[in-house]
Design a protein around this motif. Structure first.
Motif, mmCIF file in Angstrom:
data_model
loop_
_atom_site.group_PDB
_atom_site.id
_atom_site.type_symbol
_atom_site.label_atom_id
_atom_site.label_comp_id
_atom_site.label_asym_id
_atom_site.label_seq_id
_atom_site.Cartn_x
_atom_site.Cartn_y
_atom_site.Cartn_z
ATOM 1 N N ARG A 214 0.824 -1.208 0.000
ATOM 2 C CA ARG A 214 0.000 0.000 0.000
ATOM 3 C C ARG A 214 0.864 1.266 0.000
ATOM 4 N NH1 ARG A 214 -5.065 2.038 2.095
ATOM 5 N NH2 ARG A 214 -4.919 4.238 1.594
ATOM 6 N N GLN A 215 1.887 1.276 0.849
ATOM 7 C CA GLN A 215 2.733 2.472 0.951
ATOM 8 C C GLN A 215 3.439 2.759 -0.373
ATOM 9 O OE1 GLN A 215 2.871 4.577 3.488
ATOM 10 N NE2 GLN A 215 1.309 3.325 4.482
ATOM 11 N N ASP A 216 3.962 1.711 -0.974
ATOM 12 C CA ASP A 216 4.630 1.887 -2.273
ATOM 13 C C ASP A 216 3.634 2.397 -3.308
ATOM 14 O OD1 ASP A 216 6.858 0.928 -1.088
ATOM 15 O OD2 ASP A 216 6.715 -1.086 -1.942
ATOM 16 N N ALA A 217 2.428 1.853 -3.258
ATOM 17 C CA ALA A 217 1.406 2.242 -4.229
ATOM 18 C C ALA A 217 1.080 3.724 -4.116
ATOM 19 C CB ALA A 217 0.151 1.400 -4.030
ATOM 20 N N GLU A 218 0.934 4.202 -2.883
ATOM 21 C CA GLU A 218 0.642 5.635 -2.695
ATOM 22 C C GLU A 218 1.778 6.504 -3.215
ATOM 23 O OE1 GLU A 218 -0.563 6.877 1.148
ATOM 24 O OE2 GLU A 218 -2.237 5.477 1.266
ATOM 25 N N LEU B 214 1.852 5.476 -14.652
ATOM 26 C CA LEU B 214 1.851 4.638 -13.447
ATOM 27 C C LEU B 214 2.521 3.291 -13.717
ATOM 28 C CD1 LEU B 214 0.699 4.655 -10.553
ATOM 29 C CD2 LEU B 214 -1.349 3.580 -11.451
ATOM 30 N N VAL B 215 2.140 2.667 -14.819
ATOM 31 C CA VAL B 215 2.701 1.358 -15.151
ATOM 32 C C VAL B 215 4.205 1.474 -15.379
ATOM 33 C CG1 VAL B 215 2.713 -0.448 -16.912
ATOM 34 C CG2 VAL B 215 0.549 0.450 -16.096
ATOM 35 N N ASN B 216 4.610 2.488 -16.118
ATOM 36 C CA ASN B 216 6.042 2.657 -16.380
ATOM 37 C C ASN B 216 6.817 2.883 -15.090
ATOM 38 O OD1 ASN B 216 5.814 2.323 -19.131
ATOM 39 N ND2 ASN B 216 5.540 4.502 -19.535
ATOM 40 N N LEU B 217 6.249 3.678 -14.194
ATOM 41 C CA LEU B 217 6.932 3.935 -12.923
ATOM 42 C C LEU B 217 7.074 2.655 -12.104
ATOM 43 C CD1 LEU B 217 5.416 7.304 -11.658
ATOM 44 C CD2 LEU B 217 7.793 6.834 -12.151
ATOM 45 N N VAL B 218 5.989 1.862 -12.068
ATOM 46 C CA VAL B 218 6.047 0.627 -11.277
ATOM 47 C C VAL B 218 7.104 -0.308 -11.841
ATOM 48 C CG1 VAL B 218 4.764 -1.449 -10.684
ATOM 49 C CG2 VAL B 218 3.666 0.767 -10.479
#
Lengths: 251, 160
Positions: B22-26, B57-61
């Motif tokens: 969750r933290q990473d996602a935020e 978002l996808v590229n960052l992940v």
């Protein structure tokens, strides 16, 4: 039920209670401001570094020691000062041959010397060997303090090998700089006046030979460029400034 | 800002599924939204900004996962400990599925999340990932096959 459906269900259960925080918009804006500030700081630091890198050489060039000391560089009879010849003569002063655009005998094509106070009446010298170049040549950029020009620079020799010699004397010792122009120069050994085994060094990247002169003093000789050699000789305490003087000779 | 208010939850859920925490996602979502905010002018007026934000978002992940993988390889002298699957956990198929999903590579994980959580078509998934439809097909197929393989006997109740 297949794997895809099970995966969908699993993902839905996993994030069922996940909601974006209320401060998400504010957090994004704050992050944007922080990023802008960081970029501005980095740009400022880079600009300051570039400015510093550009200004240091400029400052160093201003700090470079000028040729001679104006206070000690005057001749005994109040003659010409050891100023750089690139400076234009003062208006109203006696016109030099070079200022009139006439060729100077025995000197290189560069503006090398000012006339002495009493020579303007003689008019331009005639071409030929053994001429005299007055004042300090422009290719000499450093003379140690405590020296006074022993006389105007002299030009000897002919078209094949022309030697311009300038001498200084004073309480600090003596100094002699000779520039030799000639097509027959192959290396610094051709310029050495002293017998014996010379030492090897370099002047502004050019190979040079050093030697002790019989009696007193030291000398250093090198080829500044093809066909142009320089010999700097010094005695007394000026001997310690020999390399500095040599580095300042730019024919 | 209306966009964030309307789509923030959905984007955070997608980010949470792709990141696994969750933290990473935020953090990733904030970075993605900041990037989109910076380049908002690139979005055509009147068009939906969500595909653009989702692509960021996808590229960052994926980038972050690669970077962390390198860091883990550098800093960890031995493999990180994995929690032992308890018999009780093994029967919780969905929990196991999620564990196995997190162990997939970031690109395969992103394909599965976009295809089966966001319900994007193969073409839309390819657009979000910046790759071809064929790549999406192959990545989805390999990801599912790996899940099946890793689940092993846990798939027996599914009749597979």
């Amino acid at each position: 039920m297949d794997l895809e459906s099970e995966l969908r269900q699993a993902m839905a259960e996993q994030v069922a209670g996940t909601t974006a925080p209320a401060s998400l918009v504010a957090d994004v804006k704050r992050r944007h401001r922080r990023r802008k500030a960081r970029i501005h700081a980095a740009a400022g630091a880079a600009a300051a570094t570039v400015a510093a890198l550009a200004l240091v050489p400029t400052y160093q060039s201003f700090r470079a020691t000028p040729a001679g000391n104006p206070g000690t560089a005057r001749t005994a009879d109040g003659g010409p000062t050891l100023e750089q010849p690139e400076r234009p003569p003062a208006p109203g002063s006696s016109a030099s041959p070079s200022a009139k655009g006439e060729p100077r005998a025995g000197a290189s094509s560069r503006p090398e010397a000012h006339p002495s106070a009493g020579r303007s009446a003689d008019g331009p010298r005639k071409p030929g060997p053994g001429g005299v170049v007055d004042g300090l040549p422009g290719w000499i950029t450093y003379i140690p303090d405590g020296l006074t020009a022993a006389g105007p620079c002299t030009v000897t020799g002919g078209a094949e090998r022309e030697t311009t010699t300038c001498k200084w004397r004073g309480s600090a010792g003596w100094l002699e700089i000779a520039m030799v122009k000639g097509s027959g120069l192959t290396g610094p050994r051709d310029l050495m006046k002293s017998p014996g085994l010379p030492g090897h060094t370099s002047v502004r990247g050019a190979p040079a030979l050093t030697a002790d002169r019989p009696g007193s003093g030291r000398q250093i000789s090198w080829l500044a460029r093809p066909g142009v050699g320089v010999t700097v000789s010094a005695g007394g305490s000026v001997e310690t400034r020999l390399m500095r003087v040599a580095e300042g000779v730019r024919p | 800002m209306e966009f964030v208010a309307a789509r923030g939850d959905a984007l955070l859920r997608t980010a949470a599924l792709m990141c696994g925490a969750r933290q990473d996602a935020e953090d990733v979502l904030q970075t993605a939204l900041e990037k989109a905010y910076r380049h908002w002018g690139r979005i055509e007026p009147g068009s939906d900004p969500e595909p653009y934000v989702r692509r960021i978002l996808v590229n960052l992940v994926i980038s972050r996962s690669r970077r962390w993988k390198v860091l883990k390889e550098i800093h960890m002298a031995r493999l990180p400990e994995r929690p032992a699957a308890s018999p009780e956990h093994a029967v919780e198929l969905r929990g196991t599925l999620m564990d196995e999903l997190r162990r997939l590579g970031p690109r395969q994980r992103a394909v599965l999340v976009l295809r089966f959580w966001e319900d994007l078509s193969e073409a839309e998934t390819a657009q979000a990932l910046g790759c071809s439809v064929g790549t999406v097909k192959s990545q989805a197929s390999r990801g599912l096959a790996r899940l099946r393989e890793r689940l092993g006997t846990n798939l027996a109740p599914l009749g597979r």
